[in-house]
Design a protein around this motif. Structure first.
Motif, PDB file in Angstrom:
ATOM      1  N   SER A 186      50.354  57.584  45.258  1.00 24.80           N
ATOM      2  CA  SER A 186      51.032  58.647  44.522  1.00 24.80           C
ATOM      3  C   SER A 186      51.748  58.151  43.272  1.00 24.80           C
ATOM      4  N   ASP A 187      52.054  56.855  43.201  1.00 23.74           N
ATOM      5  CA  ASP A 187      52.855  56.330  42.094  1.00 23.74           C
ATOM      6  C   ASP A 187      51.956  55.840  40.969  1.00 23.74           C
ATOM      7  N   ARG A 188      51.956  56.566  39.855  1.00 21.00           N
ATOM      8  CA  ARG A 188      51.097  56.182  38.723  1.00 21.00           C
ATOM      9  C   ARG A 188      51.503  54.844  38.123  1.00 21.00           C
ATOM     10  N   GLY A 189      52.732  54.398  38.441  1.00 20.08           N
ATOM     11  CA  GLY A 189      53.199  53.120  37.924  1.00 20.08           C
ATOM     12  C   GLY A 189      52.707  51.920  38.710  1.00 20.08           C
ATOM     13  N   SER A 190      52.069  52.155  39.854  1.00 17.74           N
ATOM     14  CA  SER A 190      51.577  51.035  40.669  1.00 17.74           C
ATOM     15  C   SER A 190      50.542  50.237  39.899  1.00 17.74           C
ATOM     16  N   GLN A 191      50.717  48.930  39.891  1.00 14.59           N
ATOM     17  CA  GLN A 191      49.849  48.052  39.098  1.00 14.59           C
ATOM     18  C   GLN A 191      48.979  47.145  39.942  1.00 14.59           C
ATOM     19  N   SER A 192      49.331  46.988  41.199  1.00  9.87           N
ATOM     20  CA  SER A 192      48.592  46.055  42.046  1.00  9.87           C
ATOM     21  C   SER A 192      48.454  46.624  43.446  1.00  9.87           C
ATOM     22  N   PHE A 193      47.382  46.195  44.114  1.00  9.91           N
ATOM     23  CA  PHE A 193      47.091  46.708  45.454  1.00  9.91           C
ATOM     24  C   PHE A 193      46.561  45.582  46.321  1.00  9.91           C
ATOM     25  N   PHE A 194      46.774  45.763  47.614  1.00  5.68           N
ATOM     26  CA  PHE A 194      46.432  44.704  48.548  1.00  5.68           C
ATOM     27  C   PHE A 194      45.743  45.304  49.762  1.00  5.68           C
ATOM     28  N   TRP A 195      44.699  44.608  50.207  1.00  6.06           N
ATOM     29  CA  TRP A 195      44.013  45.006  51.435  1.00  6.06           C
ATOM     30  C   TRP A 195      44.279  43.974  52.513  1.00  6.06           C
ATOM     31  N   TYR A 196      44.722  44.482  53.673  1.00  2.00           N
ATOM     32  CA  TYR A 196      44.961  43.647  54.829  1.00  2.00           C
ATOM     33  C   TYR A 196      44.034  44.082  55.955  1.00  2.00           C
ATOM     34  N   ARG A 197      43.582  43.126  56.735  1.00  2.00           N
ATOM     35  CA  ARG A 197      42.777  43.393  57.927  1.00  2.00           C
ATOM     36  C   ARG A 197      43.634  43.083  59.153  1.00  2.00           C
ATOM     37  N   GLN A 198      43.596  43.977  60.131  1.00  5.08           N
ATOM     38  CA  GLN A 198      44.381  43.786  61.344  1.00  5.08           C
ATOM     39  C   GLN A 198      43.496  44.008  62.560  1.00  5.08           C
ATOM     40  N   TYR A 199      43.229  42.931  63.282  1.00  4.47           N
ATOM     41  CA  TYR A 199      42.504  43.045  64.537  1.00  4.47           C
ATOM     42  C   TYR A 199      43.459  43.588  65.595  1.00  4.47           C
ATOM     43  N   SER A 200      42.887  44.245  66.595  1.00  5.44           N
ATOM     44  CA  SER A 200      43.687  44.854  67.650  1.00  5.44           C
ATOM     45  C   SER A 200      44.576  43.806  68.329  1.00  5.44           C
ATOM     46  N   GLY A 201      45.861  44.090  68.384  1.00  4.54           N
ATOM     47  CA  GLY A 201      46.800  43.183  69.033  1.00  4.54           C
ATOM     48  C   GLY A 201      47.224  41.997  68.184  1.00  4.54           C
ATOM     49  N   LYS A 202      46.761  41.951  66.944  1.00  6.73           N
ATOM     50  CA  LYS A 202      47.095  40.834  66.049  1.00  6.73           C
ATOM     51  C   LYS A 202      47.907  41.339  64.859  1.00  6.73           C
ATOM     52  N   SER A 203      48.324  40.407  64.017  1.00  2.00           N
ATOM     53  CA  SER A 203      49.095  40.767  62.833  1.00  2.00           C
ATOM     54  C   SER A 203      48.167  40.942  61.625  1.00  2.00           C
ATOM     55  N   PRO A 204      48.635  41.626  60.585  1.00  2.00           N
ATOM     56  CA  PRO A 204      47.804  41.828  59.390  1.00  2.00           C
ATOM     57  C   PRO A 204      47.499  40.507  58.685  1.00  2.00           C
ATOM     58  N   GLU A 205      46.305  40.467  58.092  1.00  2.00           N
ATOM     59  CA  GLU A 205      45.843  39.287  57.359  1.00  2.00           C
ATOM     60  C   GLU A 205      45.432  39.730  55.961  1.00  2.00           C
ATOM     61  N   LEU A 206      45.977  39.122  54.939  1.00  2.78           N
ATOM     62  CA  LEU A 206      45.632  39.456  53.560  1.00  2.78           C
ATOM     63  C   LEU A 206      44.199  39.043  53.265  1.00  2.78           C
ATOM     64  N   ILE A 207      43.372  40.003  52.818  1.00  6.41           N
ATOM     65  CA  ILE A 207      41.977  39.668  52.508  1.00  6.41           C
ATOM     66  C   ILE A 207      41.637  39.873  51.035  1.00  6.41           C
ATOM     67  N   MET A 208      42.325  40.777  50.349  1.00  7.50           N
ATOM     68  CA  MET A 208      42.017  41.010  48.936  1.00  7.50           C
ATOM     69  C   MET A 208      43.268  41.483  48.213  1.00  7.50           C
ATOM     70  N   SER A 209      43.414  41.069  46.967  1.00  3.73           N
ATOM     71  CA  SER A 209      44.438  41.623  46.076  1.00  3.73           C
ATOM     72  C   SER A 209      43.751  41.992  44.773  1.00  3.73           C
ATOM     73  N   ILE A 210      44.186  43.074  44.148  1.00  6.06           N
ATOM     74  CA  ILE A 210      43.600  43.488  42.883  1.00  6.06           C
ATOM     75  C   ILE A 210      44.707  43.934  41.956  1.00  6.06           C
ATOM     76  N   TYR A 211      44.680  43.419  40.730  1.00  6.85           N
ATOM     77  CA  TYR A 211      45.771  43.638  39.797  1.00  6.85           C
ATOM     78  C   TYR A 211      45.361  44.419  38.557  1.00  6.85           C
ATOM     79  N   SER A 212      44.048  44.631  38.361  1.00  3.54           N
ATOM     80  CA  SER A 212      43.625  45.334  37.154  1.00  3.54           C
ATOM     81  C   SER A 212      42.509  46.307  37.476  1.00  3.54           C
ATOM     82  N   ASN A 213      42.313  47.261  36.603  1.00  3.86           N
ATOM     83  CA  ASN A 213      41.259  48.260  36.763  1.00  3.86           C
ATOM     84  C   ASN A 213      39.896  47.595  36.873  1.00  3.86           C
TER      85      ASN A 213
END
Lengths: 113, 111
Positions: B26-53
């Motif tokens: 919803s925030d047009r000011g957001s500049q970066s995004f992150f994808w995390y993968r979480q297996y059942s019963g485990k903690s999130p793991e960073l798999i991708m970050s993206i900073y530009s269009n």
């Protein structure tokens, strides 16, 4: 390289009690963030610590408090536990230069009865 | 309230196919995004970050960011059963150092 560690892994407490959760950050990381994750939900930001000071806080009441130590490890303290505090508590560490690339520990599963 | 929204799924994809996971913000000011993968019963793991269009590729994973449409996606090529997990999209909330997560999309790869 040592990853993020948390202790204990599981904890059962009674409503009204207090709890302390611990986190050791990944080697070289100086920023620690804490999250609460309820079942089926994404992690909710509690607060972040940098240089031993709180560096941002989410929508959690003051009974959630924390500390960061000179070695960058951290504690999360919750007073006057409520049933709704039952959740997975996650600690994540990062470098101050890239604070949003966060690396999570295995979490502490807290059950409040 | 700045929000990140995802379809909770479950999303089922045959093994070897492309899995497409989507996230809107919803925030047009957001500049970066992150994808995390979480297996059942485990903690999130960073798999991708993206900073530009545009697209960012890392192995079988491609993150796509479209700021005009406020839309970020994650493509997984040649899906494997080991990709079965919940995928969380996250965006920072500048000013209070908060990383806001979506509720996650549960992905199942069918052998």
């Amino acid at each position: 390289e040592t990853g993020v560690t948390q202790s204990p892994t599981h904890l059962i407490k009674t409503r009204g009690q207090q709890v302390t959760l611990r986190c050791s950050s990944q080697s070289g990381h100086n920023t620690v963030s804490w999250y609460q994750q309820a079942l089926g939900q994404g992690p909710q930001f509690i607060f972040q610590y940098y240089r031993e000071e709180e560096n941002g806080r989410g929508n959690f009441p003051p009974r959630f408090s924390g500390l960061q130590f000179p070695n960058y490890s951290s504690e999360l303290n919750v007073n006057a536990l409520e049933l709704d505090d039952s959740a997975l508590y996650l600690c994540a560490s990062s470098l101050a230069a890239v604070p949003y690339e966060q690396y999570f520990g295995p979490g502490t599963r807290l059950t409040v009865t | 309230q700045k929000e990140v929204e995802q379809n909770s799924g479950p999303l089922s994809v045959p093994e070897g196919a492309i899995a497409s996971l989507n996230c809107t913000y919803s925030d047009r000011g957001s500049q970066s995004f992150f994808w995390y993968r979480q297996y059942s019963g485990k903690s999130p793991e960073l798999i991708m970050s993206i900073y530009s269009n545009g697209d960012k590729e890392d192995g079988r994973f491609t993150a796509q960011l479209n700021k005009a449409s406020q839309y970020v996606s994650l493509l997984i090529r040649d899906s494997q059963p080991s990709d079965s997990a919940t995928y969380l999209c996250a965006a920072p909330n500048f000013g209070n150092e908060k990383l806001t997560f979506g509720t996650g999309t549960r992905l199942t790869i069918i052998p």
